[in-house]
Enzyme design. Sequence first.
Site, short mmCIF file in Angstrom:
data_model
loop_
_atom_site.label_atom_id
_atom_site.label_comp_id
_atom_site.label_asym_id
_atom_site.label_seq_id
_atom_site.Cartn_x
_atom_site.Cartn_y
_atom_site.Cartn_z
N GLU A 59 0.86 -1.18 0.00
CA GLU A 59 0.00 0.00 0.00
C GLU A 59 0.90 1.23 0.00
O GLU A 59 1.33 1.70 1.05
CB GLU A 59 -0.90 0.01 1.23
CG GLU A 59 -1.82 -1.19 1.34
CD GLU A 59 -2.61 -1.22 2.64
OE1 GLU A 59 -3.60 -1.95 2.71
OE2 GLU A 59 -2.22 -0.50 3.61
N GLU B 212 -5.44 10.53 1.91
CA GLU B 212 -4.77 10.07 3.11
C GLU B 212 -4.75 11.16 4.18
O GLU B 212 -5.28 12.25 4.00
CB GLU B 212 -3.36 9.56 2.80
CG GLU B 212 -3.23 8.04 2.75
CD GLU B 212 -3.55 7.36 4.06
OE1 GLU B 212 -3.53 8.01 5.13
OE2 GLU B 212 -3.85 6.15 4.03
N HIS C 134 2.87 0.14 3.58
CA HIS C 134 2.55 -1.03 4.38
C HIS C 134 2.51 -2.25 3.46
O HIS C 134 1.99 -2.18 2.35
CB HIS C 134 1.20 -0.86 5.08
CG HIS C 134 1.11 0.41 5.87
ND1 HIS C 134 -0.09 1.05 6.12
CD2 HIS C 134 2.05 1.17 6.47
CE1 HIS C 134 0.12 2.14 6.84
NE2 HIS C 134 1.43 2.23 7.05
N GLU D 137 0.74 -7.64 8.34
CA GLU D 137 0.96 -6.35 7.68
C GLU D 137 2.19 -5.70 8.32
O GLU D 137 2.16 -5.33 9.50
CB GLU D 137 -0.25 -5.44 7.83
CG GLU D 137 -0.06 -4.06 7.23
CD GLU D 137 -1.17 -3.08 7.62
OE1 GLU D 137 -1.09 -1.92 7.19
OE2 GLU D 137 -2.09 -3.48 8.36
#
Length: 473
Positions: A134, A216, A273, A362
Amino acid sequence: MIQCQTPDDVMRVISEKGITFIDLKFSDPFGQWQHLTIPTHEFGLHSFEEGIPFDGSSIRGWKGIQESDMLLIPDPKSAFIDPFINEPTLSLICDVVDPITKEPYSRDTRQIAKKALEFLRSTGIGDIAYFGPEAEFFIFDDIRFSTGPNHAFYQIDSEEAWWNTSREENPNLGYKIPFKRGYFPVSPLDKTHDIRMEMVKTLEEVGITVEREHHEVATAGQGEINFRFSDIIGSGDNILKYKYVLRNVGYRFGKFVTFMPKPIAGDNGSGMHVHFSIWRNGENLFAGNSYAGLSEIALYAIGGIIKHARAICAFSNPTTNSYHRLVPGYEAPVRLAYSARNRSAAIRIPLGSQSPKAKRIEVRFPDPSSNPYLTFTALLMAAIDGIENRIHPGEPLDKDIYSLPPEELANVPQTPGSLQEAIDALKEDKEFLLKGGVMDEDFINMWIETKQAEVDAIRLVPHPKEFELYFDV
């Protein structure tokens, strides 16, 4: 979107789509795509076997002029019609091989990732590793910077940035996003939504399946577009394709996209991530009955990643700027602990689905300045080491790590505080990367020398903030 599996598929697409040029793309060691373009009459089925010769001596981080001849071997599965070149052009991602031995070039990071997958299979642990990165980014309206012996500055601007609340915009229309308040606002606060939608459409055109997009946390156009996970090579390819698409779409809108980890002081930076799992014979080895639905193998993988995290950071957080992001309080996890749902831990276990197929970990400390092939390789090799040596990560830390008192934090290891610390950690902890010949001493030494030069370059230049702090001492 086109789908090719074999060289014959590629040649059929060239004929059916009226392709006039072939663009051959490959990555340098630091995750920058390079390319070479040839007319279609110079390309054929033989190109997949014999390769396309080129001079590699001027590629940063590669060997010198005495070993300059290289071959590009196109991967037919990587084919896509390039949306940013005026002439009908088919892009192919390539591996790099030695023209004499026909062996993989040891400094080709895509080949390094392939070796990591081969090593995983040789251990008998699993036969495939999946990665779902990500990568966050910023979309700026203006960026200027310069350094010299008597000056150093940078200046960023964005129409939605909080610092422009008083700017005359004839008229000023307001709707600026405050620091740390950019997560999911609708327009007119979110002024980059149309650009992100165009990015999504273009990503789909070039074969990347997008799952969601959103603004974000930070002000000034920070965004994230999530795409479907793939194996170590597919996800590495997709990150480089993702960067290529986002930068070019932004450029067409008169904007500038950056994956720099921390371009804005006082606000959140951009991370990458990485969702990660290992499978064997179609079974997810990370699903089980231990903590948060993990298997014992998954816990050992976490243990390996935590053990080697400081060395991993030399690849996953490879810039001096990376360590302006890896500080407490900005969602970037610096404490090497694991936890379910807890985003302040360096390794999180997502709980959005209870399906065994969805079980994964993650890893939250990497950032998008990294070469994805190297980041994924380092994580996989650390996980394998943890599994082989049954390295248990200890108890999970299900607390807000940012608010823990100092006496509790003292027992929780943390990521390096600087690129220098990460380099030093890699010097001391590199054996797990050398197993199976995945990386070699030559590559790691090149990496350390290059990154040390970057540290030294920053160390030799006065910082503008130093004038504010010290000019009148």
